[in-house]
Design a protein around this motif. Structure first.
Motif, PDB file in Angstrom:
ATOM      1  N   CYS A 247       0.838  -1.199   0.000  1.00  0.00           N
ATOM      2  CA  CYS A 247       0.000   0.000   0.000  1.00  0.00           C
ATOM      3  C   CYS A 247       0.872   1.247   0.000  1.00  0.00           C
ATOM      4  O   CYS A 247       2.091   1.166   0.175  1.00  0.00           O
ATOM      5  CB  CYS A 247      -0.913  -0.008   1.222  1.00  0.00           C
ATOM      6  N   HIS A 255       0.759  -6.531   2.184  1.00  0.00           N
ATOM      7  CA  HIS A 255      -0.514  -7.004   2.733  1.00  0.00           C
ATOM      8  C   HIS A 255      -0.947  -8.248   1.971  1.00  0.00           C
ATOM      9  O   HIS A 255      -0.835  -8.281   0.746  1.00  0.00           O
ATOM     10  CB  HIS A 255      -1.630  -5.982   2.460  1.00  0.00           C
ATOM     11  N   CYS A 310      -1.197  -1.185  10.090  1.00  0.00           N
ATOM     12  CA  CYS A 310      -0.680  -0.427   8.950  1.00  0.00           C
ATOM     13  C   CYS A 310      -1.349   0.944   8.966  1.00  0.00           C
ATOM     14  O   CYS A 310      -2.571   1.037   9.135  1.00  0.00           O
ATOM     15  CB  CYS A 310      -0.982  -1.150   7.651  1.00  0.00           C
ATOM     16  N   CYS A 312      -2.291   2.646   6.689  1.00  0.00           N
ATOM     17  CA  CYS A 312      -3.335   2.783   5.665  1.00  0.00           C
ATOM     18  C   CYS A 312      -4.708   2.362   6.186  1.00  0.00           C
ATOM     19  O   CYS A 312      -5.722   2.658   5.570  1.00  0.00           O
ATOM     20  CB  CYS A 312      -2.981   1.983   4.417  1.00  0.00           C
ATOM     21  N   ARG A 314      -5.910  -0.699   6.427  1.00  0.00           N
ATOM     22  CA  ARG A 314      -6.420  -1.994   5.955  1.00  0.00           C
ATOM     23  C   ARG A 314      -6.244  -3.039   7.066  1.00  0.00           C
ATOM     24  O   ARG A 314      -5.173  -3.119   7.666  1.00  0.00           O
ATOM     25  CB  ARG A 314      -5.658  -2.452   4.705  1.00  0.00           C
TER      26      ARG A 314
HETATM   27 ZN   LIG Z   1      -1.206  -0.681   4.393  1.00  0.00          ZN
END
Ligand SMILES: [Zn+2]
Length: 424
Positions: A247, A255, A310, A312, A314
């Motif tokens: 990502c 991931h 993470c 991000c 996710r």
């Molecule tokens: Zn991520």
């Protein structure tokens, strides 16, 4: 950390998908029908029960294809339903031939769309594939993924490296998809031709596969600097699918796409599950390739699971450092696991090294490592380079290597799956 409800949701959906898949493939798929009949299984009611299913080994698939040539019996439909065939590179034995139906091929493309989107690639991007479009699946699937995304895909098939560099500039390509090795080779060739890729090309994202390089910090840095782009890793295999992606937060990990795959990390010797944070062999089940699935498939690749969150957001499992190497490539030196990627990480820190080859002399009483170096300078190695390389390898992995220099352009270059590590 992923919230408990996010994990629960993922696992619930995985179980649903798994049950639907088993319903579709059993009893039509002869390979899994007989494998599960031997184990007394007709359906799976929980993920615990799933984790008791027998593993699928690559050797079983190879043997099955030998007994039922050419495509084997891991097929859930009559052969006329299949529209694509690809093969593995056969670096570890006889190649596997793998068929996909229209639905399975569409699933591959969707998995690649996830890889592109996670790297911030959009429909207005122009994606260049410096790839020979042979029988290997990786970049064909990427090519289809570009179509799913609505981006412009540009083929670099049947082109020399010089022609590819020109095409990247002329077409205004913004994304490059190739092996890490080939990205570095193109950069070295551009350098020799006086082309500054960081300024002279529009490439802003590079996406890599086929080798661990894009998760090896110094290799990644070298690609990013020479291309002036952000470098992303992903992981996949012909018989499995593109199961992991990176990502934009780039946490030094990939991931697992747990919406399409169930991942397990096991002790490669005993098969017992590894705890979070431990290294082990990745076992993968794909949930959308109904035509030719793999269930609890031992990938032969070592990963380290991470339960770090993470940035991000996710909730998917993270694998720290990407692919660490193949189970059979690992060398144990004084009780410490040494992976080819660790050696590559050290060597790529030296800009004076253009190409290299590593030989592990397994039969010596004390394991020995020989590193053959091709210097980037046409006038030969820089004074003291051998000492500096040797010292750094010894500091990091506790082995004093023998260093040997060879003339420029004498080591092989690779477009696919570079092979630089040999046990002799
Ligand atoms: Zn991520």
């Amino acid at each position: 950390m992923a919230t408990i409800s996010a994990r629960t949701e993922i696992e619930k959906e995985q179980l649903n998908r798994l049950r639907r898949m088993l319903h579709a493939i059993l009893p039509a798929n002869e390979f899994y029908r007989s494998k599960f009949a031997d184990a007394g299984i007709t359906q799976v009611e929980s993920l615990e029960q799933f984790r008791n299913l027998p593993f699928t080994a690559k050797s079983e698939l190879v043997e099955d294809q030998q007994q039922h040539p050419p495509f084997g019996s891991d097929l859930s439909f009559p052969q006329e339903r299949y529209i694509r065939v690809h093969q593995t590179s056969g670096t570890t034995g006889k190649p596997l031939y793998w068929l996909d139906t229209e639905e399975s091929w569409d699933w591959w493309a969707e998995c690649w769309k996830v890889i592109f989107q996670a790297a911030g690639v959009r429909s207005e991007d122009r994606i260049y594939f410096p790839f020979s479009f042979g029988p290997f699946i990786g970049f064909w699937a990427g090519w289809e993924g570009a179509r799913k995304l609505g981006a412009l895909a540009i083929s670099g098939g049947a082109q020399s490296t010089t022609q590819r560099l020109k095409a990247i500039v002329d077409y205004g390509a913004t994304v490059l998809v190739c092996t890490p090795t080939y990205a570095l080779h193109m950069a070295a060739e551009a350098n020799k031709a006086g082309i500054d890729l960081a300024r002279g090309s529009a490439v802003r994202v590079t996406i890599h596969a086929g080798e661990p390089g894009a998760s090896i910090p110094s290799t990644k840095k070298m690609i990013e600097e020479s291309w002036g782009a952000k470098c992303y890793d992903h992981a996949g295999a012909t018989e499995v699918g593109a199961f992991a992606f990176q990502c934009a937060s780039q946490p030094g990990a990939v991931h697992v796409n747990e919406s399409e795959f169930i991942a397990e990390v096991i002790d490669p010797n005993s098969g017992a599950p590894r705890k979070a944070g431990e290294q082990g062999e990745l076992v993968i089940t794909n949930l959308g390739r109904i035509g030719s699935p793999v269930i609890r498939y031992r990938t032969g690749y070592l990963f380290q699971s991470s339960h770090q969150p993470c940035p991000c957001g996710r909730p998917y499992l993270l694998l720290a450092g990407g692919v660490l190497g193949r189970v059979d490539d690992m060398v144990i030196v004084r009780g410490v696991n040494v992976f080819p990627s660790a050696v590559e990480n050290i060597l790529r820190e030296f800009s004076e090294i253009e190409e290299f080859r590593v030989e592990i002399l397994e039969k010596a009483t004390m394991k020995e490592m020989k590193i053959v170096i091709e210097p980037s300078s046409p006038s030969g190695p820089i004074e003291g380079l051998d000492e500096r390389v040797s010292r750094r390898v010894r500091e990091r992995i506790g082995l004093r290597p023998v260093i040997e220099f060879v003339a420029p352009e004498s080591l092989p270059r690779f477009e696919l799956k570079a092979r630089r590590f040999f046990k002799v």
